[in-house]
Design an enzyme around this catalytic site. Structure first.
Site, PDB file in Angstrom:
ATOM      1  CE  LYS A  44      32.137  33.344  37.981  1.00 30.55           C
ATOM      2  NZ  LYS A  44      33.439  33.295  37.307  1.00 30.55           N
TER       3      LYS A  44
ATOM      4  CD  GLU B 286      35.579  39.401  52.439  1.00 35.13           C
ATOM      5  OE1 GLU B 286      35.016  38.357  52.029  1.00 35.13           O
ATOM      6  OE2 GLU B 286      36.776  39.656  52.237  1.00 35.13           O
TER       7      GLU B 286
ATOM      8  N   GLY C 138      35.370  37.356  37.625  1.00 33.40           N
ATOM      9  CA  GLY C 138      34.924  38.456  38.472  1.00 33.40           C
ATOM     10  C   GLY C 138      35.502  39.802  38.050  1.00 33.40           C
ATOM     11  NE  ARG C 139      41.729  38.614  37.422  1.00 31.51           N
ATOM     12  CZ  ARG C 139      41.549  37.393  37.909  1.00 31.51           C
ATOM     13  NH1 ARG C 139      40.706  37.195  38.897  1.00 31.51           N
ATOM     14  NH2 ARG C 139      42.197  36.358  37.402  1.00 31.51           N
TER      15      ARG C 139
ATOM     16  CD  GLU D 237      41.549  38.581  42.120  1.00 31.63           C
ATOM     17  OE1 GLU D 237      41.551  38.794  43.337  1.00 31.63           O
ATOM     18  OE2 GLU D 237      40.500  38.551  41.450  1.00 31.63           O
TER      19      GLU D 237
ATOM     20  CG  HIS E  53      51.050  69.138  44.854  1.00 34.42           C
ATOM     21  ND1 HIS E  53      51.838  70.265  44.873  1.00 34.42           N
ATOM     22  CD2 HIS E  53      50.248  69.240  43.769  1.00 34.42           C
ATOM     23  CE1 HIS E  53      51.487  71.039  43.851  1.00 34.42           C
ATOM     24  NE2 HIS E  53      50.530  70.444  43.155  1.00 34.42           N
TER      25      HIS E  53
ATOM     26  CE  LYS F  64      38.170  34.601  48.451  1.00 36.91           C
ATOM     27  NZ  LYS F  64      37.484  34.254  47.206  1.00 36.91           N
TER      28      LYS F  64
HETATM   29  O1  F6P Z   1      39.267  38.195  45.705  1.00 34.34           O
HETATM   30  C1  F6P Z   1      38.941  36.979  45.149  1.00 34.34           C
HETATM   31  C2  F6P Z   1      37.644  37.019  44.394  1.00 34.34           C
HETATM   32  O2  F6P Z   1      37.310  35.719  44.046  1.00 34.34           O
HETATM   33  C3  F6P Z   1      37.691  37.911  43.156  1.00 34.34           C
HETATM   34  O3  F6P Z   1      38.262  37.330  42.065  1.00 34.34           O
HETATM   35  C4  F6P Z   1      36.253  38.236  42.989  1.00 34.34           C
HETATM   36  O4  F6P Z   1      36.082  39.316  42.123  1.00 34.34           O
HETATM   37  C5  F6P Z   1      35.868  38.524  44.420  1.00 34.34           C
HETATM   38  O5  F6P Z   1      36.582  37.569  45.177  1.00 34.34           O
HETATM   39  C6  F6P Z   1      34.398  38.464  44.717  1.00 34.34           C
HETATM   40  O6  F6P Z   1      33.855  37.206  44.427  1.00 34.34           O
HETATM   41  P1  F6P Z   1      32.300  36.979  44.346  1.00 34.34           P
HETATM   42  O7  F6P Z   1      31.758  37.804  43.221  1.00 34.34           O
HETATM   43  O8  F6P Z   1      32.130  35.514  44.095  1.00 34.34           O
HETATM   44  O9  F6P Z   1      31.670  37.403  45.638  1.00 34.34           O
END
Ligand code: F6P
Length: 556
Positions: A216, A222, A277-278, A363, A394, A507
């Site tokens: 987003k 990452e 995002g979530r 979150e 188990h 971050k």
């Molecule tokens: O973990 C924090 C966060 O901002 C989440 O809320 C989000 O889903 C994720 O990182 C990924 O963010 P992006 O879609 O901006 O890469």
């Protein structure tokens, strides 16, 4: 409704009312600590009517909680005091319910039916346009009209994204794989661990692989690094420059950054800042789902979620599945001394559900500051954990049955569409119900010396969610149920379920610490050393030793 976080008089008054209502509920929970599930089931014949709800193809049974019906009435009164219905309506109306970021949380708009001709709602038009683009692209990839740069058919998708840009698509692709196109394999690359890239690409041919970079913000390091690593993987396979445009697409709200990465405008699918995002698997973030199951089934998933949205909006509070689920959760937080929430799907297809719900619930509601800017006086999001049954029986079920802490369990039970000669599907169902029964009832085990060890105390609460099958529609409804449960808890706890400031610090610090791991990366003398400095030194020594060995230069 006024959602200004700068505590206006009405916000202050609401917070005072919330504190008084929560305090009254806490006292009530204290007075009902000896509630027995078995006794309640016997003494309250109305439980079956009041605590069992059917909606959008799901059957939810909340009868096996230590929740006497008078307490349910008190919880419904709390929901009125906290104006849950008004807040729900504000969310559906696109008001800035994400009050710390002053944004709407309009994921529900993504699953509304297609707008009628002449509908002037710009959000509906935008959603329909993006969905049409996703469908056209997805259909072209699936039927082979969209090929890789060498003209070969795409047979694999690597989805690059993390958190909300990963967990929902992975869950849905697995959950609905039985209805999906087996010719198209979907893999997911989220972690920056180099091993993750190896596993995501192992055995794939760059000439027939499509990468989706989903972020987003387009600022997530990452994802940025994994996207760059994927580009390098293609280059090793002889695909670079303009040819890459047949292999890379993006989903983002930061279109300029995706263009700067080298993508063509027509390969960028937009998402909007009013989607968290979530809560975003219904948006273009769901592109791998659409590729896997096809545009028609994707629409059915949206329709299932929309059916749950309608139920949430229209059902009276006392018959409202997400609201009841939230109230039960809140009650357990009080009546069971904290604890955590366990989720056990008796369905291998839902093996990633727990990871998805951990982000959704923790979150969203892992917060401690109320709308008035002050710490709240109650516990918020419990830890969520679990895994699939019967495997979990188990491993950790022993602790659920006989441990000193009580953790309520959500059993998600899917009636299998067909069974095999070994009748394993029926065995799965029997096991799920047996666990529900054992937790509720427990068992005395005679009077001998080991009886205390062998007996199980019972009176351990659980919710049962029954699905008569796991199709796209019911899956959509299930996820929307948990979304609305989560948002409702946020309103009951008077916190903002739609921001995530807490993850930002990590971050920032990762960016500060990374240079310290470089050979010349000493902590500047002027700076107070981080608490992890001894760990940095230990790791640096190993990196230096590694780099002194021939053949493995750092950064390879
Ligand atoms: O973990 C924090 C966060 O901002 C989440 O809320 C989000 O889903 C994720 O990182 C990924 O963010 P992006 O879609 O901006 O890469």
């Amino acid at each position: 409704m006024n959602d200004d976080p700068q505590a206006s008089d009405s916000t202050q008054a609401r917070s005072r009312a919330a504190h008084a209502a929560h305090e009254a509920l806490r006292r009530l929970a204290d007075s009902m600590r000896d509630a027995s599930i078995e006794r309640l089931l016997h003494d309250e014949p109305a439980r079956g009517e009041r605590l069992v709800v059917e909606a959008a193809g799901l059957h939810a049974d909340f009868t096996r909680h230590r929740l006497p019906l008078p307490a349910l009435d008190a919880l419904l009164a709390l929901a009125r005091t906290l104006e849950v219905e008004q807040r729900r309506d504000a969310m559906f109306a696109g008001e800035p319910v994400n009050f710390t970021e002053r944004r709407p949380a309009l994921h529900v708009a993504l699953r509304r039916p297609a707008p009628a001709a002449g509908d002037a709602d710009p959000i509906a038009a935008d959603v329909a346009q993006t969905l049409a683009r996703m469908s056209a692209f997805g259909d072209a990839v699936r039927d082979g009209r969209w090929t890789g740069a060498t003209g070969r058919r795409i047979d694999a998708v690597v989805h690059v994204g993390i958190g909300g840009s990963h967990l929902g698509p992975q869950l849905a692709c697995e959950a609905l794989a039985h209805d999906a196109d087996a010719r198209l394999e979907c893999r997911f690359l989220s972690n920056v661990d180099p091993d993750a890239l190896r596993r995501a690409t192992e055995g794939l041919d760059p000439a027939t692989t499509l990468a989706i970079v989903a972020s987003k913000s387009w600022h997530t390091t990452e994802t940025a690094r994994n996207a760059a690593a994927m580009r390098r993987w293609y280059a090793h396979g002889g695909i670079a420059g303009d040819a890459l445009r047949r292999h890379f697409v993006a989903v983002t709200s930061n279109v300029d950054a995706a263009l700067a990465f080298g993508l063509a405008g027509e390969s960028i699918f937009p998402m909007r800042d009013w989607v968290g995002g979530r809560y975003s698997m219904w948006s273009a973030i769901g592109l791998p789902i659409l590729l896997k199951i096809g545009s028609r089934a994707f629409r059915e998933m949206l329709d299932g979620a929309h059916a749950m949205d309608r139920h949430f909006r229209e059902a009276p509070p006392a018959r409202n599945m997400p609201l009841l689920m939230a109230l039960v959760s809140l009650w357990n937080r009080l009546a069971l001394d904290g604890g955590s929430e366990v989720v056990v799907p008796y369905s291998d297809a839902l093996r990633s559900l727990v990871a998805y719900l951990q982000q959704l619930q923790m979150e969203s509601n892992g917060k401690r500051i109320g709308r008035d800017g002050r710490p709240v006086a109650w516990e918020t999001a419990p830890p969520v954990w679990g895994s699939t049954g019967t495997d979990a029986q188990h491993s950790f079920f022993q602790a659920l049955h006989q441990g000193t802490n009580v953790h309520p369990v959500d059993f998600i039970v899917v009636v299998p569409e067909r069974d095999d000669e070994e009748r394993r599907g029926i065995a799965l169902l029997a096991n799920a119900l047996a666990q529900v029964e054992a937790l509720a009832r427990g068992r005395r085990a005679g009077d001998d010396a080991l009886a205390a060890h062998r007996g199980t105390p019972g009176n351990r609460p659980s919710t049962v969610l029954l699905l008569d099958r796991l199709d796209a529609r019911r899956f959509g409804a299930l996820i929307a149920l948990y979304e609305h449960k989560t948002a409702t808890l946020g309103w009951l706890w008077d916190i903002d379920s739609f921001d995530q400031w807490g993850v930002e610090l990590g971050k920032v610090l990762a960016a500060e610490i990374e240079p310290l791991l470089a050979p010349s990366g000493d902590v500047p003398a002027s700076r107070s050393p981080p608490t992890v400095e001894p760990l940095i030194r230990w790791i640096r020594k190993r990196l230096d030793d590694r780099d002194a060995r021939p053949g493995a230069p750092r950064g390879a």
